[in-house]
Design an enzyme around this catalytic site. Structure first.
Site, short mmCIF file in Angstrom:
data_model
loop_
_atom_site.label_atom_id
_atom_site.label_comp_id
_atom_site.label_asym_id
_atom_site.label_seq_id
_atom_site.Cartn_x
_atom_site.Cartn_y
_atom_site.Cartn_z
N CYS A 155 48.54 40.06 47.70
CA CYS A 155 47.14 40.19 47.30
C CYS A 155 46.46 41.07 48.34
O CYS A 155 46.50 40.76 49.53
CB CYS A 155 46.47 38.82 47.23
SG CYS A 155 44.70 38.99 46.84
N HIS A 169 52.04 29.11 40.53
CA HIS A 169 52.08 30.53 40.92
C HIS A 169 52.38 30.56 42.43
O HIS A 169 51.48 30.43 43.25
CB HIS A 169 50.72 31.15 40.60
CG HIS A 169 50.55 32.58 40.95
ND1 HIS A 169 50.54 33.59 40.01
CD2 HIS A 169 50.35 33.20 42.13
CE1 HIS A 169 50.34 34.75 40.59
NE2 HIS A 169 50.21 34.54 41.89
N ASN A 180 55.58 37.54 45.32
CA ASN A 180 55.68 36.32 44.51
C ASN A 180 57.12 35.82 44.51
O ASN A 180 58.05 36.56 44.83
CB ASN A 180 55.32 36.63 43.05
CG ASN A 180 53.85 36.96 42.87
OD1 ASN A 180 53.43 38.06 43.21
ND2 ASN A 180 53.10 36.03 42.35
N HIS A 196 53.83 32.24 45.92
CA HIS A 196 54.26 33.39 46.72
C HIS A 196 55.29 32.88 47.73
O HIS A 196 55.30 31.70 48.07
CB HIS A 196 53.05 34.05 47.40
CG HIS A 196 52.21 34.84 46.44
ND1 HIS A 196 52.29 36.20 46.34
CD2 HIS A 196 51.30 34.45 45.51
CE1 HIS A 196 51.45 36.63 45.40
NE2 HIS A 196 50.83 35.58 44.87
P1 HMG Z 1 30.69 43.34 43.31
O1 HMG Z 1 30.67 44.47 44.28
O2 HMG Z 1 29.99 42.07 43.64
O3 HMG Z 1 30.26 43.87 41.87
O4 HMG Z 1 32.25 43.02 43.04
P2 HMG Z 1 28.86 43.80 41.15
O5 HMG Z 1 28.93 42.77 40.10
O6 HMG Z 1 27.75 43.71 42.17
O7 HMG Z 1 28.78 45.27 40.47
C1 HMG Z 1 28.72 46.44 41.30
C2 HMG Z 1 29.16 47.66 40.52
O8 HMG Z 1 30.53 47.52 40.15
C3 HMG Z 1 28.40 47.89 39.22
O9 HMG Z 1 28.33 49.32 39.04
C4 HMG Z 1 29.31 47.33 38.17
O10 HMG Z 1 29.16 47.92 36.88
C5 HMG Z 1 30.68 47.68 38.72
P3 HMG Z 1 26.98 50.13 39.32
O11 HMG Z 1 25.96 49.48 38.42
O12 HMG Z 1 26.69 49.89 40.78
O13 HMG Z 1 27.39 51.52 38.98
N1 HMG Z 1 31.68 46.71 38.24
C6 HMG Z 1 32.82 47.03 37.59
N2 HMG Z 1 33.38 48.20 37.23
C7 HMG Z 1 34.56 48.14 36.55
N3 HMG Z 1 35.17 46.97 36.23
C8 HMG Z 1 34.65 45.80 36.59
C9 HMG Z 1 33.43 45.81 37.31
N4 HMG Z 1 32.65 44.81 37.79
C10 HMG Z 1 31.59 45.37 38.36
N5 HMG Z 1 35.25 44.66 36.26
C11 HMG Z 1 34.00 42.24 41.58
C12 HMG Z 1 32.63 41.95 42.18
C13 HMG Z 1 34.47 40.96 40.91
C14 HMG Z 1 33.86 43.36 40.57
C15 HMG Z 1 34.97 42.68 42.71
O14 HMG Z 1 34.93 41.73 43.71
C16 HMG Z 1 36.38 42.86 42.25
O15 HMG Z 1 36.69 43.75 41.47
N6 HMG Z 1 37.32 42.00 42.75
C17 HMG Z 1 38.71 42.03 42.32
C18 HMG Z 1 39.63 41.61 43.43
C19 HMG Z 1 41.05 41.52 42.92
O16 HMG Z 1 41.39 42.06 41.88
N7 HMG Z 1 41.93 40.82 43.68
C20 HMG Z 1 43.30 40.65 43.31
C21 HMG Z 1 43.51 39.72 42.15
S1 HMG Z 1 43.43 37.99 42.61
C22 HMG Z 1 45.04 37.59 43.12
O17 HMG Z 1 45.85 38.46 43.32
C23 HMG Z 1 45.42 36.14 43.25
C24 HMG Z 1 46.30 35.65 42.07
O18 HMG Z 1 47.52 36.39 42.01
C25 HMG Z 1 46.63 34.15 42.24
C26 HMG Z 1 47.16 33.80 43.64
O19 HMG Z 1 48.16 34.38 44.09
O20 HMG Z 1 46.52 32.91 44.25
C27 HMG Z 1 45.59 35.82 40.73
MG MG Z 2 49.27 36.01 43.24
#
Ligand code: HMG
Ligand code: MG
Length: 300
Positions: free
Chosen positions: A241, A208, A250, A210
């Site tokens: 990201c 993967h 990418n 970029h």
């Molecule tokens: P957190 O704040 O630690 O969440 O975030 P938590 O577990 O403490 O939960 C807090 C609240 O969020 C709770 O609600 C949960 O229910 C809610 P409350 O009880 O307070 O009302 N919650 C959610 N709601 C909807 N959907 C969910 C969810 N999870 C918790 N899934 C968390 C932790 C993982 C959720 C957060 O950090 C997050 O969403 N991160 C995502 C970041 C992201 O998407 N980044 C981009 C993708 S990675 C990338 O692009 C790289 C890649 O392409 C490869 C590369 O290029 O290397 C893949």
């Molecule tokens: Mg990526």
């Protein structure tokens, strides 16, 4: 070229990795059309969206609506799920291909997931177990496999440790991410060999890349020569990201497909239909595609 594979899988990430980074809000209907057009252009896998916290990635807050619009077609597309809450949302809609996403470095694990490297594995464990039990397969991404904007160069052994940890949880494929595009071809070979030495065969690995430093295509070629047969790419070179500002687009799917077809490696992709799709999407986003192949073929 006879030792190259006859065919490879192009794993399209534009609707997810591409659109998660767009400042403009793309209407859900346009995202659904984007996915449909990519499938119609012959892409065998189109990663549709992420079931992450909508506050963390507002661009993909419409995941439920998007899958609703895509119907049966959507259930066959992979989606990102970071935790059990994300998995529940995906399974409720009937998704059968999910992906967790971990980091090789502590800083990015904290910034992207609010977890340490070890805590991310604890978070993923029930996700992988329950997804497999529900009949889904689970891809696992590893980010920052080459360099990290806060920690610098990332040792190969550190990446292998995290990757093997994800496979031990039961992940069915590992996608090695050069999140900020700093890797070079020799480093790619070194990392893949280190995975092989740790007992991970090439058919479990995807790459993967970029394209921040213009190395993505050279790196893909290095991985192809090594024996990898799954390549992530993003139509028109969309991407980045939101939690790694130095990440740009990418590897453009068109650039990858042009190279592969030139080498006689089959992809099943209709390049003309793909370029037309990226040009159509660029119209919605209000800026031209950075892909050299899109630009060259559009000028024809
Ligand atoms: P957190 O704040 O630690 O969440 O975030 P938590 O577990 O403490 O939960 C807090 C609240 O969020 C709770 O609600 C949960 O229910 C809610 P409350 O009880 O307070 O009302 N919650 C959610 N709601 C909807 N959907 C969910 C969810 N999870 C918790 N899934 C968390 C932790 C993982 C959720 C957060 O950090 C997050 O969403 N991160 C995502 C970041 C992201 O998407 N980044 C981009 C993708 S990675 C990338 O692009 C790289 C890649 O392409 C490869 C590369 O290029 O290397 C893949
Ligand atoms: Mg990526």
């Amino acid at each position: 070229m006879s030792d190259l594979p006859r065919a490879v899988t192009v794993y399209e990430v534009g609707p997810r990795d591409g659109l998660q980074n767009e400042k403009a809000l793309v209407p859900t209907e346009v995202k659904a059309d984007f996915c449909r057009r990519l499938l119609a252009a012959g892409l065998p896998v189109v990663e549709a969206t992420s079931f992450v916290h909508p506050r963390w990635v507002p661009q993909l807050a419409d995941a439920e609506e998007l899958l609703g619009l895509l119907g049966d077609e959507g259930r066959a597309l992979p989606v990102l799920v970071p935790n059990e809450r994300g998995l529940d949302r995906a399974l409720e809609l009937g998704c059968r291909h999910v992906a967790v996403f971990g980091s090789a470095t502590e800083t990015f694990a904290q910034r992207n997931l609010n977890r340490s490297v070890s805590e991310q594995l604890t978070m993923f464990e029930p996700v992988v177990r329950r997804a497999l039990a529900a009949g889904a397969d689970v891809r696992a991404y590893v980010s920052m496999c080459f360099g990290d904007p806060w920690e610098g160069a990332v040792p190969v052994e550190q990446v292998v440790r995290v990757g093997v940890g994800l496979l031990e949880l039961g992940a069915t494929q590992l996608s090695l991410g050069d999140t900020i595009g700093v890797g070079t071809a020799g480093h790619v070979g070194e990392l893949l060999t280190a995975f092989n030495d740790a007992g991970v065969a090439d058919d479990l690995l995807a790459v993967h890349f970029h394209d921040t430093y213009g190395q993505a295509l050279a790196n893909a070629y290095a991985a192809l020569q090594h024996g990898v047969t799954t390549f992530d790419a993003s139509a028109g070179g969309l991407g980045g990201c939101p939690y790694a500002e130095s990440a740009t687009g990418n590897l453009a799917t068109e650039d990858l497909v042009w190279m592969l077809h030139g080498l006689g490696v089959e992809t099943g992709v209709d390049l003309g239909a793909l370029v037309a799709t990226s040009r159509w999407m660029a119209g919605h986003l209000g800026r031209p595609s950075p892909s050299r192949v899109v630009q060259a073929l559009a000028a024809d």
